[in-house]
Design a protein around this motif. Structure first.
Motif, PDB file in Angstrom:
ATOM      1  N   ILE A  21     117.287-101.038  18.041  1.00  9.76           N
ATOM      2  CA  ILE A  21     116.802-102.365  17.657  1.00  9.76           C
ATOM      3  C   ILE A  21     115.688-102.778  18.616  1.00  9.76           C
ATOM      4  CG2 ILE A  21     117.413-104.799  17.358  1.00  9.76           C
ATOM      5  CD1 ILE A  21     120.333-103.826  16.914  1.00  9.76           C
ATOM      6  N   PRO A  22     114.504-103.126  18.134  1.00 10.63           N
ATOM      7  CA  PRO A  22     113.421-103.532  19.033  1.00 10.63           C
ATOM      8  C   PRO A  22     113.688-104.902  19.667  1.00 10.63           C
ATOM      9  CG  PRO A  22     112.749-103.814  16.753  1.00 10.63           C
ATOM     10  CD  PRO A  22     114.091-103.115  16.720  1.00 10.63           C
ATOM     11  N   VAL A  23     113.170-105.074  20.860  1.00 13.19           N
ATOM     12  CA  VAL A  23     113.316-106.332  21.603  1.00 13.19           C
ATOM     13  C   VAL A  23     111.933-106.941  21.799  1.00 13.19           C
ATOM     14  CG1 VAL A  23     113.949-107.375  23.806  1.00 13.19           C
ATOM     15  CG2 VAL A  23     115.427-105.626  22.780  1.00 13.19           C
ATOM     16  N   PHE A  24     111.753-108.173  21.305  1.00 15.50           N
ATOM     17  CA  PHE A  24     110.537-108.943  21.549  1.00 15.50           C
ATOM     18  C   PHE A  24     110.894-110.070  22.525  1.00 15.50           C
ATOM     19  CE2 PHE A  24     108.420-108.094  17.128  1.00 15.50           C
ATOM     20  CZ  PHE A  24     108.372-106.740  17.433  1.00 15.50           C
ATOM     21  N   TYR A  25     110.046-110.289  23.523  1.00 17.23           N
ATOM     22  CA  TYR A  25     110.314-111.342  24.509  1.00 17.23           C
ATOM     23  C   TYR A  25     109.275-112.442  24.345  1.00 17.23           C
ATOM     24  CZ  TYR A  25     113.074-112.591  28.624  1.00 17.23           C
ATOM     25  OH  TYR A  25     113.975-113.181  29.478  1.00 17.23           O
ATOM     26  N   TYR A  26     109.721-113.612  23.873  1.00 13.90           N
ATOM     27  CA  TYR A  26     108.843-114.764  23.675  1.00 13.90           C
ATOM     28  C   TYR A  26     109.025-115.710  24.861  1.00 13.90           C
ATOM     29  CZ  TYR A  26     106.765-118.844  21.318  1.00 13.90           C
ATOM     30  OH  TYR A  26     105.987-119.931  20.985  1.00 13.90           O
ATOM     31  N   ILE A  27     107.918-116.056  25.516  1.00 17.62           N
ATOM     32  CA  ILE A  27     107.894-116.793  26.785  1.00 17.62           C
ATOM     33  C   ILE A  27     108.394-115.852  27.878  1.00 17.62           C
ATOM     34  CG2 ILE A  27     108.548-118.844  28.073  1.00 17.62           C
ATOM     35  CD1 ILE A  27     108.874-120.332  25.480  1.00 17.62           C
ATOM     36  N   SER A  28     107.483-115.071  28.380  1.00 20.08           N
ATOM     37  CA  SER A  28     107.793-113.977  29.291  1.00 20.08           C
ATOM     38  C   SER A  28     108.417-114.474  30.594  1.00 20.08           C
ATOM     39  CB  SER A  28     106.520-113.187  29.604  1.00 20.08           C
ATOM     40  OG  SER A  28     105.478-114.058  30.002  1.00 20.08           O
ATOM     41  N   PRO A  29     109.304-113.672  31.180  1.00 23.27           N
ATOM     42  CA  PRO A  29     109.922-114.047  32.462  1.00 23.27           C
ATOM     43  C   PRO A  29     108.857-114.231  33.545  1.00 23.27           C
ATOM     44  CG  PRO A  29     111.029-112.162  31.487  1.00 23.27           C
ATOM     45  CD  PRO A  29     109.792-112.380  30.693  1.00 23.27           C
ATOM     46  N   LYS A  30     109.077-115.194  34.417  1.00 23.95           N
ATOM     47  CA  LYS A  30     108.075-115.538  35.445  1.00 23.95           C
ATOM     48  C   LYS A  30     108.245-114.645  36.679  1.00 23.95           C
ATOM     49  CE  LYS A  30     107.938-120.263  33.690  1.00 23.95           C
ATOM     50  NZ  LYS A  30     108.787-119.954  32.528  1.00 23.95           N
ATOM     51  N   ILE A  31     108.112-113.351  36.461  1.00 25.03           N
ATOM     52  CA  ILE A  31     108.320-112.417  37.565  1.00 25.03           C
ATOM     53  C   ILE A  31     107.166-112.422  38.547  1.00 25.03           C
ATOM     54  CG2 ILE A  31     109.799-110.932  36.152  1.00 25.03           C
ATOM     55  CD1 ILE A  31     107.416-108.997  35.973  1.00 25.03           C
ATOM     56  N   TRP A  32     106.047-113.045  38.169  1.00 22.51           N
ATOM     57  CA  TRP A  32     104.918-113.162  39.095  1.00 22.51           C
ATOM     58  C   TRP A  32     105.253-114.072  40.280  1.00 22.51           C
ATOM     59  CZ3 TRP A  32     104.348-118.336  38.541  1.00 22.51           C
ATOM     60  CH2 TRP A  32     104.628-118.881  37.280  1.00 22.51           C
ATOM     61  N   ALA A  33     106.250-114.917  40.132  1.00 17.76           N
ATOM     62  CA  ALA A  33     106.650-115.808  41.222  1.00 17.76           C
ATOM     63  C   ALA A  33     107.766-115.210  42.071  1.00 17.76           C
ATOM     64  CB  ALA A  33     107.108-117.155  40.652  1.00 17.76           C
ATOM     65  N   TRP A  34     108.646-114.446  41.438  1.00 16.99           N
ATOM     66  CA  TRP A  34     109.851-113.988  42.124  1.00 16.99           C
ATOM     67  C   TRP A  34     110.423-112.807  41.352  1.00 16.99           C
ATOM     68  CZ3 TRP A  34     111.587-114.760  46.792  1.00 16.99           C
ATOM     69  CH2 TRP A  34     112.931-114.564  47.104  1.00 16.99           C
ATOM     70  N   LYS A  35     110.960-111.842  42.064  1.00 16.06           N
ATOM     71  CA  LYS A  35     111.585-110.664  41.446  1.00 16.06           C
ATOM     72  C   LYS A  35     110.579-109.841  40.625  1.00 16.06           C
ATOM     73  CE  LYS A  35     116.208-112.734  41.355  1.00 16.06           C
ATOM     74  NZ  LYS A  35     117.389-113.091  40.555  1.00 16.06           N
ATOM     75  N   GLU A  36     109.450-109.539  41.246  1.00 14.18           N
ATOM     76  CA  GLU A  36     108.426-108.768  40.552  1.00 14.18           C
ATOM     77  C   GLU A  36     108.921-107.376  40.160  1.00 14.18           C
ATOM     78  OE1 GLU A  36     103.704-107.541  41.173  1.00 14.18           O
ATOM     79  OE2 GLU A  36     104.699-108.941  42.557  1.00 14.18           O
ATOM     80  N   TRP A  37     109.944-106.883  40.862  1.00 12.26           N
ATOM     81  CA  TRP A  37     110.500-105.566  40.536  1.00 12.26           C
ATOM     82  C   TRP A  37     111.050-105.494  39.119  1.00 12.26           C
ATOM     83  CZ3 TRP A  37     115.521-106.228  39.157  1.00 12.26           C
ATOM     84  CH2 TRP A  37     116.200-107.324  39.690  1.00 12.26           C
ATOM     85  N   ARG A  38     111.294-106.654  38.498  1.00 14.76           N
ATOM     86  CA  ARG A  38     111.802-106.642  37.126  1.00 14.76           C
ATOM     87  C   ARG A  38     110.804-106.062  36.129  1.00 14.76           C
ATOM     88  NH1 ARG A  38     114.898-112.553  36.689  1.00 14.76           N
ATOM     89  NH2 ARG A  38     117.010-111.760  37.083  1.00 14.76           N
ATOM     90  N   ILE A  39     109.567-105.860  36.540  1.00 12.92           N
ATOM     91  CA  ILE A  39     108.594-105.268  35.635  1.00 12.92           C
ATOM     92  C   ILE A  39     109.062-103.901  35.137  1.00 12.92           C
ATOM     93  CG2 ILE A  39     107.234-104.247  37.510  1.00 12.92           C
ATOM     94  CD1 ILE A  39     105.911-105.619  34.147  1.00 12.92           C
ATOM     95  N   ARG A  40     109.794-103.167  35.974  1.00  8.44           N
ATOM     96  CA  ARG A  40     110.293-101.850  35.550  1.00  8.44           C
ATOM     97  C   ARG A  40     111.219-101.999  34.347  1.00  8.44           C
ATOM     98  NH1 ARG A  40     111.149-101.567  41.158  1.00  8.44           N
ATOM     99  NH2 ARG A  40     113.399-101.762  40.855  1.00  8.44           N
ATOM    100  N   ASN A  41     112.105-102.985  34.403  1.00  4.94           N
ATOM    101  CA  ASN A  41     113.029-103.219  33.293  1.00  4.94           C
ATOM    102  C   ASN A  41     112.280-103.656  32.044  1.00  4.94           C
ATOM    103  OD1 ASN A  41     114.189-103.891  36.024  1.00  4.94           O
ATOM    104  ND2 ASN A  41     116.098-103.727  34.874  1.00  4.94           N
ATOM    105  N   ILE A  42     111.288-104.520  32.217  1.00  4.50           N
ATOM    106  CA  ILE A  42     110.532-105.016  31.069  1.00  4.50           C
ATOM    107  C   ILE A  42     109.780-103.882  30.395  1.00  4.50           C
ATOM    108  CG2 ILE A  42     108.591-106.502  30.407  1.00  4.50           C
ATOM    109  CD1 ILE A  42     109.572-108.473  32.586  1.00  4.50           C
TER     110      ILE A  42
END
Length: 386
Positions: A110-131
């Motif tokens: 099932i595809p996942v679309f993320y509307y209003i992206s997580p604000k990883i630019w402020a905190w927890k930038e490592w989450r980019i790997r998961n995204i």
């Protein structure tokens, strides 16, 4: 097509409801199932859980409700797999939603679309790997996120416009009530309004409202302006009058409920707790001072200077990429500091005109696209291609 949406707070409910309406415009066969709120329910479909059952903020509340959170996560995963939607649309709320995305990537197609992206630019930038691994398409409502994701992290995203800008633009186009009529309806005195937007959560209000009131009173008394202005508090929908009463007792502060946009339409200046309210205030053209009390202010200042990856906390400054509005947080959150900056943005103040010029640049950068319509068209197109 079948759309499964997940939101975790009131703002997500609002934005997701508008997205659902847009999806219905472009997909006559749209079916919805969701974790959401009353606004999404009004659009239609099946609500599985209300976001109030998910919305725990802060370390201690989250810790205390971990069993409930884990139960909701497990239930959500099972429900998605059983319903087999064409897409799962996540709206902000990354702590919960990124876990769902990881599960769907590992166990389903099932595809996942993320509307209003997580604000990883402020905190927890490592989450980019998961995204990058778990999210098929990412939809941004903040223009400065495009270079962050696409240039810094080589991950293409869709900037679709800003829904807050849409909402303010639509409201201003239809709102006709005069300041006198607004004042009469709320039993206000006939003076220019200094708006107090102290946040929507109890802790924010407790931390910020007393200082906002005290700083405004000090300025008005010192400059002999007490009878020339009035303070009006924007009451948060989820906070009852009894909670506000101790903060307002003994102070000449009026309160209006569920009418933040009308209040901003008639305010001359504002004190605002950081969040979407700073952007709303700017879009109404109301000069503001951003106020945000933090614990251990010197430590927070150190973290802001050396750990956190952004220069600003307010959306206004982040979008403009410059200090359009003063941000009085941590060690800068002082009685004298708030009063001094407020004086400079009252009519005739030295900082008022430059701030309004900065607001114009913010509006230019946001553009005039209709975010939910843009997002809906792109989503349907991507799903059709699959």
């Amino acid at each position: 097509m079948k759309y499964y949406l997940i939101v975790g707070e009131a703002s997500g409910d609002l934005h997701a409801s508008h997205l659902m309406q847009s999806l219905c415009r472009y997909d006559a066969d749209a079916q919805f199932r969701f974790f959401g709120g009353d606004l999404m329910t009004a659009v239609g479909g099946t609500r599985v859980r209300h976001y109030r059952e998910l919305a725990y903020m802060g370390f201690v509340p989250v810790l205390l409700h971990l069993p409930t959170i884990f139960r909701n996560m497990a239930m959500c995963k099972r429900d998605i797999v059983e319903w087999q939607p064409d897409v799962v649309i996540l709206v902000d709320y990354p702590g919960f939603n990124l876990n769902i995305a990881q599960y769907l990537h590992s166990h389903t197609r099932i595809p996942v679309f993320y509307y209003i992206s997580p604000k990883i630019w402020a905190w927890k930038e490592w989450r980019i790997r998961n995204i990058k691994r778990d999210v098929s398409e990412l939809f941004s409502i903040l223009p400065f996120e495009v270079p962050f994701f696409e240039v810094r992290h080589h991950y293409p995203i869709h900037y679709v416009g800003n829904p807050t800008a849409d909402e303010v633009r639509n409201f201003r186009a239809s709102y006709t009530e005069s300041r006198q009529d607004f004042g009469t309806r709320h039993q206000l005195v006939d003076r220019p309004i200094i708006a107090l937007l102290a946040g929507s959560r109890r802790q924010e209000i407790k931390d910020n409202l007393p200082m906002m009131i005290a700083a405004t009173e000090r300025l008005l008394e010192r400059r002999g302006l007490t009878r020339q202005y009035q303070m009006v508090l924007a009451g948060a929908p989820s906070i009852d009058d009894a909670y506000y009463a101790p903060f307002l007792e003994g102070h000449d502060v009026a309160m209006v409920r569920n009418e933040t946009y009308p209040l901003l339409s008639h305010a001359v200046s504002a004190l605002v707790t950081s969040g979407t309210a700073t952007l709303e205030t700017a879009l109404f053209g109301v000069p503001q001072v951003v106020c945000y009390k933090t614990p251990v202010p010197r430590l927070i200042r150190f973290a802001f200077n050396h750990i956190i990856h952004v220069r600003f906390i307010s959306l206004v400054n982040l979008i403009a990429d410059s200090e359009v509005v003063p941000e009085l947080l941590a060690d800068r959150f002082t009685l004298e500091g708030i009063a001094a900056h407020l004086e400079r943005i009252l009519p005739g103040g030295a900082d008022r005109a430059p701030m309004l010029e900065g607001y114009a640049e913010v509006q230019r950068r946001l553009g005039d696209e209709v975010a939910p319509d843009n997002a809906a068209r792109i989503m349907i197109d991507k799903l059709s291609q699959r």
